[in-house]
Enzyme design. Sequence first.
Site: not given
Ligand code: IMP
Length: 182
Positions: A105, A160
């Site tokens: 994300d 999830d």
């Molecule tokens: P980041 O650190 O912002 O890239 O987010 C990554 C983490 O957030 C992932 O490993 C997921 O655990 C969680 N995450 C982000 N977006 C989603 C989503 O749409 N569904 C489920 N988990 C998400």
Amino acid sequence: METLYHEFERILVTEEQIQERVKQLAARISEDYAGMGSIVLIGILKGSFMFTADLARHLTIPHYIDFMALSSYGHSAVSGAVRILLDLRADIYKKHVLIIEDIVDSGNTIDYLYTVLKTRKPASIKTCVLTQKEGKAVETHIDYLGFKIPDVWVVGYGLDFAERHRTWPFIAELKRSAYIQD
Ligand code: IMP
Ligand code: MG
């Protein structure tokens, strides 16, 4: 009675599409690492447990499986600092490492992981990510990507919402009403 599949808006990636893409990724990875000895797959719990298992069974190169569990401080929407809840069992010094993640994300989680694992001096590190939200974290280092998906909350195939819907065989957009109170 509650049905098993509810609370989703629409299916974004079907079970067939996932399985087809996983096979393609496994074939590419097997080709790229051919002749390099065993690689270490690092599945990031809990989100990538299905992806790791499916990908691993299609690899034609020797490999080991290990897992890490991470957690971001605070809650879902705002991605911030990350901490390690469960570390690797094995040493990765001089090993070829492939990180397997469910979703990117903001990119914080994968970037943190990449930096931490690099300090352990593996022979190489690459990342294999199942989904990336469109238009987000474009600078993030992703070597193998399954699908680009819209910037919505997705569940299923490991992903999830508050620990729910992880074991669906497809990836779906969660109903907004399930997580946003308008
Ligand atoms: P980041 O650190 O912002 O890239 O987010 C990554 C983490 O957030 C992932 O490993 C997921 O655990 C969680 N995450 C982000 N977006 C989603 C989503 O749409 N569904 C489920 N988990 C998400
Ligand atoms: Mg995750």
